[in-house]
Design an enzyme around this catalytic site. Structure first.
Site, PDB file in Angstrom:
ATOM      1  N   ASP A  90       0.860  -1.182   0.000  1.00 23.87           N
ATOM      2  CA  ASP A  90       0.000   0.000   0.000  1.00 23.87           C
ATOM      3  C   ASP A  90       0.901   1.238   0.000  1.00 23.87           C
ATOM      4  O   ASP A  90       2.120   1.136   0.174  1.00 23.87           O
ATOM      5  CB  ASP A  90      -0.953  -0.039   1.205  1.00 23.87           C
ATOM      6  CG  ASP A  90      -2.186   0.843   0.985  1.00 23.87           C
ATOM      7  OD1 ASP A  90      -2.243   1.558  -0.034  1.00 23.87           O
ATOM      8  OD2 ASP A  90      -3.090   0.818   1.845  1.00 23.87           O
ATOM      9  N   ASP A 125      -3.925   7.190  -3.556  1.00 26.66           N
ATOM     10  CA  ASP A 125      -5.327   7.583  -3.723  1.00 26.66           C
ATOM     11  C   ASP A 125      -5.811   8.306  -2.471  1.00 26.66           C
ATOM     12  O   ASP A 125      -5.161   8.245  -1.429  1.00 26.66           O
ATOM     13  CB  ASP A 125      -6.189   6.337  -3.982  1.00 26.66           C
ATOM     14  CG  ASP A 125      -6.073   5.317  -2.855  1.00 26.66           C
ATOM     15  OD1 ASP A 125      -4.930   4.958  -2.494  1.00 26.66           O
ATOM     16  OD2 ASP A 125      -7.104   4.889  -2.301  1.00 26.66           O
ATOM     17  N   ALA A 193     -11.723   3.035   1.060  1.00 22.53           N
ATOM     18  CA  ALA A 193     -12.432   3.803   2.091  1.00 22.53           C
ATOM     19  C   ALA A 193     -13.691   3.113   2.610  1.00 22.53           C
ATOM     20  O   ALA A 193     -14.684   3.759   2.921  1.00 22.53           O
ATOM     21  CB  ALA A 193     -12.766   5.195   1.565  1.00 22.53           C
ATOM     22  N   CYS A 276     -13.248 -24.258  18.213  1.00 22.61           N
ATOM     23  CA  CYS A 276     -12.409 -24.279  17.016  1.00 22.61           C
ATOM     24  C   CYS A 276     -11.452 -25.458  17.134  1.00 22.61           C
ATOM     25  O   CYS A 276     -11.111 -25.871  18.232  1.00 22.61           O
ATOM     26  CB  CYS A 276     -11.641 -22.958  16.938  1.00 22.61           C
ATOM     27  SG  CYS A 276     -10.327 -22.926  15.714  1.00 22.61           S
ATOM     28  N   CYS A 278      -8.345 -25.526  15.449  1.00 25.45           N
ATOM     29  CA  CYS A 278      -7.008 -25.163  14.962  1.00 25.45           C
ATOM     30  C   CYS A 278      -5.967 -25.622  15.987  1.00 25.45           C
ATOM     31  O   CYS A 278      -6.315 -25.953  17.122  1.00 25.45           O
ATOM     32  CB  CYS A 278      -6.926 -23.660  14.699  1.00 25.45           C
ATOM     33  SG  CYS A 278      -6.564 -22.653  16.143  1.00 25.45           S
ATOM     34  N   CYS A 281      -6.214 -23.959  19.425  1.00 22.70           N
ATOM     35  CA  CYS A 281      -7.383 -24.300  20.235  1.00 22.70           C
ATOM     36  C   CYS A 281      -7.366 -25.763  20.683  1.00 22.70           C
ATOM     37  O   CYS A 281      -7.957 -26.107  21.710  1.00 22.70           O
ATOM     38  CB  CYS A 281      -8.654 -23.963  19.476  1.00 22.70           C
ATOM     39  SG  CYS A 281      -8.759 -22.188  19.156  1.00 22.70           S
TER      40      CYS A 281
HETATM   41  N1  GUN Z   1      -6.513   0.854   3.195  1.00 26.02           N
HETATM   42  C1  GUN Z   1      -7.808   0.853   3.632  1.00 26.02           C
HETATM   43  N2  GUN Z   1      -8.552   1.658   2.827  1.00 26.02           N
HETATM   44  C2  GUN Z   1      -7.740   2.138   1.876  1.00 26.02           C
HETATM   45  C3  GUN Z   1      -7.947   3.009   0.735  1.00 26.02           C
HETATM   46  O1  GUN Z   1      -9.049   3.494   0.474  1.00 26.02           O
HETATM   47  N3  GUN Z   1      -6.857   3.257  -0.049  1.00 26.02           N
HETATM   48  C4  GUN Z   1      -5.616   2.732   0.222  1.00 26.02           C
HETATM   49  N4  GUN Z   1      -4.610   3.017  -0.604  1.00 26.02           N
HETATM   50  N5  GUN Z   1      -5.400   1.937   1.287  1.00 26.02           N
HETATM   51  C5  GUN Z   1      -6.453   1.644   2.092  1.00 26.02           C
HETATM   52 ZN    ZN Z   2      -8.602 -21.892  16.920  1.00 25.56          ZN
END
Ligand code: GUN
Ligand code: ZN
Length: 489
Positions: A90, A125, A193, A276, A278, A281
């Site tokens: 990101d 963004d 978002a 669970c 796993c 657990c």
């Molecule tokens: N991580 C959570 N929401 C967003 C987003 O709208 N844009 C980006 N780039 N990372 C995110």
């Molecule tokens: Zn578990």
């Protein structure tokens, strides 16, 4: 454009796909565990053991810390994380949404992601919060689109480029944004978002955001739901056409002593039992888990196991063609998810276009099932059905069949259909024998449509106590429709 993404199986708008990256092919739907470059509760090299096929980390965090930046530039991102599979990064946009500003430009962060060898890069963004005024959402969206076009110009080569769709909760903006980005052409389309929507349980709004964004995209393009990591909503989001998720939730919830399940979340201190199987657990009692010195790590491990268990559950459901049954079950975990289910079926006309025409047996799961895309398709197909002569409509076998030119079966939520079609999907559905109001409503509406479309036929309906509904009176008004109470049979 999306030749890097092959779809191999479909159900509703969901699909099993294969996304090719420089470090290997990823089978979707899947979740990308979020790796914090500063702090790793679970090492990236272990992630494959949980079922992870791709990781996601934050290039902005790496960029800002000298030590991490230098190592990433010198040895590459994969060496920095000690992980040889695909990694998405990101851009710092999320920090932008939390702190209001970041210390990089779009160009700088794209350039950095290229240099460190990320598999899927993300431009800077603007994650516009859900409830800003329309004008503000539009302004932000236009800047985002500009930046994404700029990024597209800067990226040539192996790195895949993501084009996040923004537009707050405005459906027309989401669709427009998706359409404009499609024209530019990106490799993955994250829907951005949406975290504030999920944090406040606004799942019905989330459905609107996903459906409207999807409408602007080529249906074969891969979609990432940014910041979605709780397994409770995977089935729903996948059914609406999302392919990738990312989970910081496994670690963040663990830090808060929370134990994730596909039905919701427990606080570990409320657990008397561990529901669970796993390894965590099976090797601890609830008491031991609560008191363990490494409780956070154990919870993070459990959370990851159940996250990927749900991924496999969703994939198996797509494979078998019962994804919508799984969605209907999962959406009963929380009233706000139930709202989302109802909202999803307001998009049945769109879902119907994606949905395969034949699958395994449809299971009626409750009143919402009456709005399924398959039921809507049946309604549309009535227009192609021509019936003449005498018609018996019945719910159960009767000796009177031979007295009529045609025999039709009445089965909520569909309505009335020729008995020759009884074994054909979706009419071979498993349904309840005491239909609810909603499925009778749909079945009678469809039967009214059938009668209106076939004025030359004469219908005899073998009624049943269980089929009472206000619309029966409407049917009784047709001159060519006779209702026979069961005792007169
Ligand atoms: N991580 C959570 N929401 C967003 C987003 O709208 N844009 C980006 N780039 N990372 C995110
Ligand atoms: Zn578990």
């Amino acid at each position: 454009m999306s030749s890097r993404f092959d779809i191999i199986h479909k159900d509703a708008a969901g699909r099993i796909g294969r996304l090719a990256t420089s470090h290997g092919v990823v089978e979707t739907p899947t979740v990308m565990p979020v790796i914090n470059p500063n702090l790793q509760t679970i090492k990236p090299s272990e992630m494959k053991d949980f079922g992870a096929e791709i990781l996601i980390t934050n290039s902005y965090i790496i960029f800002r810390k000298d030590e991490l930046r230098e190592k990433a530039l010198k040895d590459g991102l994969h060496a920095l994380l000690d992980y040889d599979g695909p990694i998405m990064t990101d851009s710092g946009s999320f920090q932008l949404s939390v702190y209001g500003e970041v210390e990089v430009t779009n160009e700088m962060i794209i350039d950095f992601q290229k240099k460190i060898g990320t598999d899927i890069g993300v431009p800077l963004d603007i994650p516009t919060p859900p409830d800003v005024p329309y004008e503000k959402a539009k302004e932000d969206m236009d800047i985002t689109i500009q930046r994404l076009k700029e990024a597209k110009e800067l990226v040539k080569g192996d790195m895949l480029l993501a084009g996040p769709v923004q537009g707050a909760i405005y459906k027309d903006l989401r669709e427009e944004c998706a359409r404009e980005l499609s024209e530019v052409g990106f490799d993955v389309y994250p829907f951005g978002a949406v975290v504030p929507l999920m944090e406040s349980y606004r799942y019905a709004d989330l459905v609107d955001v996903i459906a409207s964004s999807k409408k602007g995209l080529d249906p074969t393009a891969p979609v990432h739901l940014f910041g979605a990591g709780h397994p409770m909503m995977f089935a729903l989001a996948v059914a609406l056409g999302c392919d990738l998720f990312d989970s910081a939730a496994y670690a963040l919830y663990a830090k808060d002593r929370r134990y994730i399940t596909s039905r919701g979340t427990y606080h570990v201190d409320d657990l008397k039992y561990l529901p669970c199987s796993c390894p965590v657990c099976m090797n601890h009692t609830a008491e031991e888990l609560k008191k363990a010195h490494n409780c956070t790590e154990l919870l993070a491990r459990h959370n990851l196991y159940v996250t990927f268990e749900e991924v496999r559950e969703v994939k198996q459901a797509i494979w078998e063609g019962n994804l919508l049954e799984l969605v209907e079950q999962r959406c009963r975990s929380h009233p706000r998810m139930l709202e989302a289910l109802k909202q999803m079926y307001t998009y049945s006309p769109w879902l119907e276009q994606c949905d395969p025409s034949s699958k395994s047996t449809l299971f009626y799961c409750g009143p919402e099932s009456a709005r399924r895309p398959e039921v809507l398709r049946f309604n549309k197909q009535l227009e192609r059905l021509t019936i003449e002569g005498s018609v018996l409509i019945r719910a159960y076998p009767t000796k009177k069949d031979s007295d009529y030119d045609n025999v039709m079966i009445f089965k909520p939520p569909f309505g009335s259909y020729p008995q020759e079609l009884a074994e054909i999907y979706p009419l071979n559905a498993e349904v309840v024998r005491t239909p609810d109001y909603e499925s009778l409503e749909t079945a009678y509406q469809n039967t009214i449509k059938l009668v209106e479309l076939n004025p030359k036929a004469t219908f005899t309906f073998l009624m049943n106590d269980r089929f009472d509904h206000p619309l029966v009176e409407k049917l009784a008004e047709f001159d060519n429709f006779t209702i026979v109470p069961p005792k007169n049979e």
